[in-house]
Design a protein around this motif. Structure first.
Motif, PDB file in Angstrom:
ATOM      1  N   GLY A 176       0.869  -1.169   0.000  1.00 17.39           N
ATOM      2  CA  GLY A 176       0.000   0.000   0.000  1.00 17.39           C
ATOM      3  C   GLY A 176       0.904   1.217   0.000  1.00 17.39           C
ATOM      4  O   GLY A 176       1.440   1.588   1.038  1.00 17.39           O
ATOM      5  N   ASN A 222      -1.308   4.053   1.656  1.00 14.03           N
ATOM      6  CA  ASN A 222      -2.181   3.708   2.772  1.00 14.03           C
ATOM      7  C   ASN A 222      -1.885   2.276   3.198  1.00 14.03           C
ATOM      8  O   ASN A 222      -0.795   1.781   2.951  1.00 14.03           O
ATOM      9  CB  ASN A 222      -3.658   3.897   2.405  1.00 14.03           C
ATOM     10  CG  ASN A 222      -4.483   4.342   3.606  1.00 14.03           C
ATOM     11  OD1 ASN A 222      -4.305   3.835   4.710  1.00 14.03           O
ATOM     12  ND2 ASN A 222      -5.379   5.280   3.395  1.00 14.03           N
ATOM     13  N   ASP A 223      -2.882   1.598   3.797  1.00 14.52           N
ATOM     14  CA  ASP A 223      -2.682   0.241   4.306  1.00 14.52           C
ATOM     15  C   ASP A 223      -2.298  -0.723   3.200  1.00 14.52           C
ATOM     16  O   ASP A 223      -2.777  -0.604   2.066  1.00 14.52           O
ATOM     17  CB  ASP A 223      -3.964  -0.273   4.967  1.00 14.52           C
ATOM     18  CG  ASP A 223      -4.401   0.570   6.147  1.00 14.52           C
ATOM     19  OD1 ASP A 223      -3.596   1.371   6.656  1.00 14.52           O
ATOM     20  OD2 ASP A 223      -5.564   0.431   6.556  1.00 14.52           O
ATOM     21  N   GLY A 224      -1.478  -1.709   3.568  1.00  8.62           N
ATOM     22  CA  GLY A 224      -1.177  -2.785   2.629  1.00  8.62           C
ATOM     23  C   GLY A 224      -2.407  -3.652   2.417  1.00  8.62           C
ATOM     24  O   GLY A 224      -2.809  -3.911   1.288  1.00  8.62           O
ATOM     25  N   ARG A 278      -6.441  -3.970   4.034  1.00  5.61           N
ATOM     26  CA  ARG A 278      -7.493  -3.465   4.920  1.00  5.61           C
ATOM     27  C   ARG A 278      -8.714  -4.336   4.722  1.00  5.61           C
ATOM     28  O   ARG A 278      -9.305  -4.342   3.649  1.00  5.61           O
ATOM     29  CB  ARG A 278      -7.826  -2.013   4.609  1.00  5.61           C
ATOM     30  CG  ARG A 278      -8.927  -1.468   5.541  1.00  5.61           C
ATOM     31  CD  ARG A 278      -9.293  -0.043   5.216  1.00  5.61           C
ATOM     32  NE  ARG A 278      -8.173   0.833   5.461  1.00  5.61           N
ATOM     33  CZ  ARG A 278      -8.090   2.069   4.986  1.00  5.61           C
ATOM     34  NH1 ARG A 278      -9.055   2.573   4.236  1.00  5.61           N
ATOM     35  NH2 ARG A 278      -7.035   2.813   5.248  1.00  5.61           N
ATOM     36  N   SER A 295       3.171  -4.334   3.192  1.00  5.88           N
ATOM     37  CA  SER A 295       3.577  -3.061   3.772  1.00  5.88           C
ATOM     38  C   SER A 295       2.540  -1.981   3.496  1.00  5.88           C
ATOM     39  O   SER A 295       1.862  -1.995   2.475  1.00  5.88           O
ATOM     40  CB  SER A 295       4.934  -2.618   3.213  1.00  5.88           C
ATOM     41  OG  SER A 295       4.848  -2.401   1.813  1.00  5.88           O
ATOM     42  N   GLY A 296       2.420  -1.063   4.448  1.00  2.02           N
ATOM     43  CA  GLY A 296       1.575   0.116   4.315  1.00  2.02           C
ATOM     44  C   GLY A 296       2.426   1.345   4.567  1.00  2.02           C
ATOM     45  O   GLY A 296       2.970   1.508   5.663  1.00  2.02           O
ATOM     46  N   ALA A 330      -0.900   4.807   7.858  1.00  3.63           N
ATOM     47  CA  ALA A 330      -0.865   3.575   7.065  1.00  3.63           C
ATOM     48  C   ALA A 330      -0.389   2.398   7.907  1.00  3.63           C
ATOM     49  O   ALA A 330       0.637   2.467   8.578  1.00  3.63           O
ATOM     50  CB  ALA A 330       0.048   3.751   5.853  1.00  3.63           C
ATOM     51  N   ASP A 331      -1.156   1.311   7.866  1.00  9.44           N
ATOM     52  CA  ASP A 331      -0.818   0.082   8.577  1.00  9.44           C
ATOM     53  C   ASP A 331      -0.474  -1.007   7.565  1.00  9.44           C
ATOM     54  O   ASP A 331      -0.984  -0.997   6.450  1.00  9.44           O
ATOM     55  CB  ASP A 331      -2.012  -0.387   9.419  1.00  9.44           C
ATOM     56  CG  ASP A 331      -2.484   0.670  10.395  1.00  9.44           C
ATOM     57  OD1 ASP A 331      -1.632   1.283  11.060  1.00  9.44           O
ATOM     58  OD2 ASP A 331      -3.704   0.880  10.490  1.00  9.44           O
ATOM     59  N   GLY A 349       4.202  -1.300   8.712  1.00 11.83           N
ATOM     60  CA  GLY A 349       3.364  -0.139   8.448  1.00 11.83           C
ATOM     61  C   GLY A 349       3.979   1.114   9.022  1.00 11.83           C
ATOM     62  O   GLY A 349       4.731   1.050  10.008  1.00 11.83           O
TER      63      GLY A 349
END
Length: 185
Positions: free
Chosen positions: A26, A29-31, A33, A47-48, A54-55, A86
């Motif tokens: 991501g 943002n999040d990798g 969600r 990865s985020g 970003a998580d 993240g």
């Protein structure tokens, strides 16, 4: 799915399963969600990045989702070759979760965060068998309205800024640091 008529997220993907052996990135943002919960099995990289919030992986219930029959919103199985990271958290699960980690989970604010989220959702559980590495400013956090949480650690949990492990939930946390396990903070 965002429903413009109700201005709410509508749950259309409840209980999704993701099996990753490659790379999920991501970049803004999040990798991963999962709104509606589910499971992630990872032996690759997730990865985020690109945003402060970003998580690597985030899981939570959508508005008005009935999770009363669930003990937890989701599961993560991270293999020895797995890396989850993240900008904020490596992984964050709202409404309980089970995370089996043999690889690496890392985040800027925290490595792993699991909380109970809904007042009617009390009784949500958290379980973390860790043989890998969990690291972040706070390593592992149990928070809010969780029932008893369990950690069995034979790996490394490192809080680079504050706590290795912290329990801010309403339930007790059982922490077993096994032979070879290290918790620092």
């Amino acid at each position: 799915f965002y429903d413009p008529a109700t201005q709410l997220l509508a749950g259309r993907a409840i209980g999704v399963s993701i099996d990753n052996s490659g790379t999920i990135a991501g970049e803004h943002n999040d990798g991963v969600r999962l709104i509606g919960g589910g499971s992630v099995t990872n032996s690759g990289t997730i990865s985020g990045t690109g945003a402060g919030g970003a998580d690597g992986i985030s899981m939570y219930a959508y508005d008005d989702q009935d999770i009363s029959a669930l003990a937890a919103i989701g599961t993560i199985a991270n293999a020895e070759t797995g890396a989850i990271s993240g900008a904020r958290y490596g992984a964050i699960l709202f409404d309980g979760g089970a995370v089996e980690n043999d690889g690496t989970i890392a985040g800027g604010v925290g490595g792993l965060w699991i909380q109970g989220n809904q007042s009617e959702g009390t009784g949500k559980t958290a379980s973390v068998p860790n043989a890998g590495t969990i690291t972040g400013a706070n390593g592992l956090t149990f928070a809010n309205l969780l029932a008893p949480s369990e950690l069995a650690n034979s790996g490394t949990i490192n809080g680079t800024g504050r706590y290795g492990v912290t329990n801010g939930s309403t339930g007790r946390a059982s922490i077993t640091n096994q032979t070879g396990g290290t918790i620092t903070g």
